[in-house]
Motif scaffolding. Structure first.
Motif, mmCIF file in Angstrom:
data_model
loop_
_atom_site.group_PDB
_atom_site.id
_atom_site.type_symbol
_atom_site.label_atom_id
_atom_site.label_comp_id
_atom_site.label_asym_id
_atom_site.label_seq_id
_atom_site.Cartn_x
_atom_site.Cartn_y
_atom_site.Cartn_z
ATOM 1 N N SER A 11 18.687 -7.297 4.858
ATOM 2 C CA SER A 11 17.936 -7.817 3.715
ATOM 3 C C SER A 11 16.470 -8.047 4.071
ATOM 4 O O SER A 11 15.578 -7.796 3.264
ATOM 5 N N VAL A 12 16.225 -8.513 5.277
ATOM 6 C CA VAL A 12 14.834 -8.689 5.715
ATOM 7 C C VAL A 12 14.156 -7.330 5.836
ATOM 8 O O VAL A 12 12.994 -7.164 5.437
ATOM 9 N N LEU A 13 14.866 -6.346 6.338
ATOM 10 C CA LEU A 13 14.311 -5.002 6.454
ATOM 11 C C LEU A 13 13.986 -4.411 5.086
ATOM 12 O O LEU A 13 12.906 -3.848 4.883
ATOM 13 N N VAL A 14 14.870 -4.562 4.134
ATOM 14 C CA VAL A 14 14.629 -4.053 2.773
ATOM 15 C C VAL A 14 13.456 -4.783 2.135
ATOM 16 O O VAL A 14 12.609 -4.171 1.470
ATOM 17 N N ALA A 15 13.367 -6.100 2.329
ATOM 18 C CA ALA A 15 12.253 -6.868 1.785
ATOM 19 C C ALA A 15 10.924 -6.403 2.378
ATOM 20 O O ALA A 15 9.928 -6.280 1.663
ATOM 21 N N LEU A 16 10.901 -6.120 3.665
ATOM 22 C CA LEU A 16 9.674 -5.629 4.298
ATOM 23 C C LEU A 16 9.288 -4.248 3.782
ATOM 24 O O LEU A 16 8.098 -3.962 3.572
ATOM 25 N N VAL A 17 10.272 -3.389 3.550
ATOM 26 C CA VAL A 17 9.986 -2.058 3.005
ATOM 27 C C VAL A 17 9.352 -2.178 1.623
ATOM 28 O O VAL A 17 8.351 -1.526 1.315
ATOM 29 N N PHE A 18 9.929 -3.027 0.764
ATOM 30 C CA PHE A 18 9.362 -3.222 -0.569
ATOM 31 C C PHE A 18 7.978 -3.863 -0.500
ATOM 32 O O PHE A 18 7.084 -3.515 -1.282
ATOM 33 N N PHE A 19 7.762 -4.780 0.409
ATOM 34 C CA PHE A 19 6.459 -5.416 0.564
ATOM 35 C C PHE A 19 5.396 -4.404 0.967
ATOM 36 O O PHE A 19 4.310 -4.362 0.385
ATOM 37 N N PHE A 20 5.718 -3.557 1.953
ATOM 38 C CA PHE A 20 4.744 -2.556 2.384
ATOM 39 C C PHE A 20 4.526 -1.488 1.315
ATOM 40 O O PHE A 20 3.412 -0.982 1.157
ATOM 41 N N ALA A 21 5.543 -1.169 0.541
ATOM 42 C CA ALA A 21 5.367 -0.231 -0.575
ATOM 43 C C ALA A 21 4.445 -0.823 -1.632
ATOM 44 O O ALA A 21 3.603 -0.120 -2.207
ATOM 45 N N PHE A 22 4.576 -2.106 -1.889
ATOM 46 C CA PHE A 22 3.695 -2.778 -2.847
ATOM 47 C C PHE A 22 2.259 -2.788 -2.350
ATOM 48 O O PHE A 22 1.329 -2.481 -3.101
ATOM 49 N N ILE A 23 2.050 -3.147 -1.089
ATOM 50 C CA ILE A 23 0.698 -3.164 -0.520
ATOM 51 C C ILE A 23 0.088 -1.768 -0.563
ATOM 52 O O ILE A 23 -1.083 -1.595 -0.910
ATOM 53 N N PHE A 24 0.869 -0.768 -0.244
ATOM 54 C CA PHE A 24 0.388 0.618 -0.274
ATOM 55 C C PHE A 24 -0.025 1.027 -1.685
ATOM 56 O O PHE A 24 -1.070 1.636 -1.891
ATOM 57 N N SER A 25 0.777 0.660 -2.682
ATOM 58 C CA SER A 25 0.455 1.049 -4.055
ATOM 59 C C SER A 25 -0.768 0.301 -4.581
ATOM 60 O O SER A 25 -1.547 0.853 -5.360
ATOM 61 N N VAL A 26 -0.972 -0.940 -4.162
ATOM 62 C CA VAL A 26 -2.162 -1.677 -4.579
ATOM 63 C C VAL A 26 -3.412 -1.048 -3.979
ATOM 64 O O VAL A 26 -4.429 -0.886 -4.657
ATOM 65 N N LYS A 27 -3.336 -0.662 -2.714
ATOM 66 C CA LYS A 27 -4.497 -0.046 -2.063
ATOM 67 C C LYS A 27 -4.820 1.327 -2.648
ATOM 68 O O LYS A 27 -5.972 1.746 -2.667
ATOM 69 N N LYS A 28 -3.818 2.036 -3.139
ATOM 70 C CA LYS A 28 -4.030 3.348 -3.742
ATOM 71 C C LYS A 28 -4.506 3.257 -5.191
ATOM 72 O O LYS A 28 -4.800 4.264 -5.807
ATOM 73 N N GLN A 30 -2.762 1.916 -7.864
ATOM 74 C CA GLN A 30 -1.685 2.109 -8.830
ATOM 75 C C GLN A 30 -1.761 1.097 -9.970
ATOM 76 O O GLN A 30 -1.423 1.421 -11.097
ATOM 77 N N TYR A 31 -2.229 -0.103 -9.706
ATOM 78 C CA TYR A 31 -2.246 -1.149 -10.719
ATOM 79 C C TYR A 31 -3.614 -1.337 -11.366
ATOM 80 O O TYR A 31 -3.811 -2.303 -12.108
ATOM 81 N N ASP A 32 -4.549 -0.455 -11.126
ATOM 82 C CA ASP A 32 -5.854 -0.544 -11.765
ATOM 83 C C ASP A 32 -5.715 -0.169 -13.233
ATOM 84 O O ASP A 32 -5.094 0.831 -13.583
ATOM 85 N N ASP A 33 -6.301 -0.966 -14.094
ATOM 86 C CA ASP A 33 -6.230 -0.726 -15.527
ATOM 87 C C ASP A 33 -7.530 -0.061 -15.973
ATOM 88 O O ASP A 33 -8.571 -0.698 -16.041
#
Length: 64
Positions: A11-28, A30-33
């Motif tokens: 569960s910690v591993l899955v949470a870290l994967v989702f966290f890094f995916a979120f950080i990656f998408s913010v830097k790219k 993805q959430y810019d309007d």
């Protein structure tokens, strides 16, 4: 008891994967309007009606 440790680690591993995916998408960006700022000026502003004063309403009643 070993299964609890395994599930906790997974569960910690899955949470870290989702966290890094979120950080990656913010830097790219993805959430810019980019759509809303271009149409914001087309939206009407809400009209705020002032509340009547009690003094004005009582003087009008007395004069009638």
């Amino acid at each position: 008891m070993d299964i609890i440790y395994l599930l906790l680690a997974l569960s910690v591993l899955v949470a870290l994967v989702f966290f890094f995916a979120f950080i990656f998408s913010v830097k790219k960006g993805q959430y810019d309007d980019v759509y809303t700022p271009s149409v914001r000026m087309l939206f009407d502003d809400e009209i705020v009606k002032p509340k009547p004063n009690k003094k004005e309403s009582t003087t009008k009643e007395k004069s009638n």
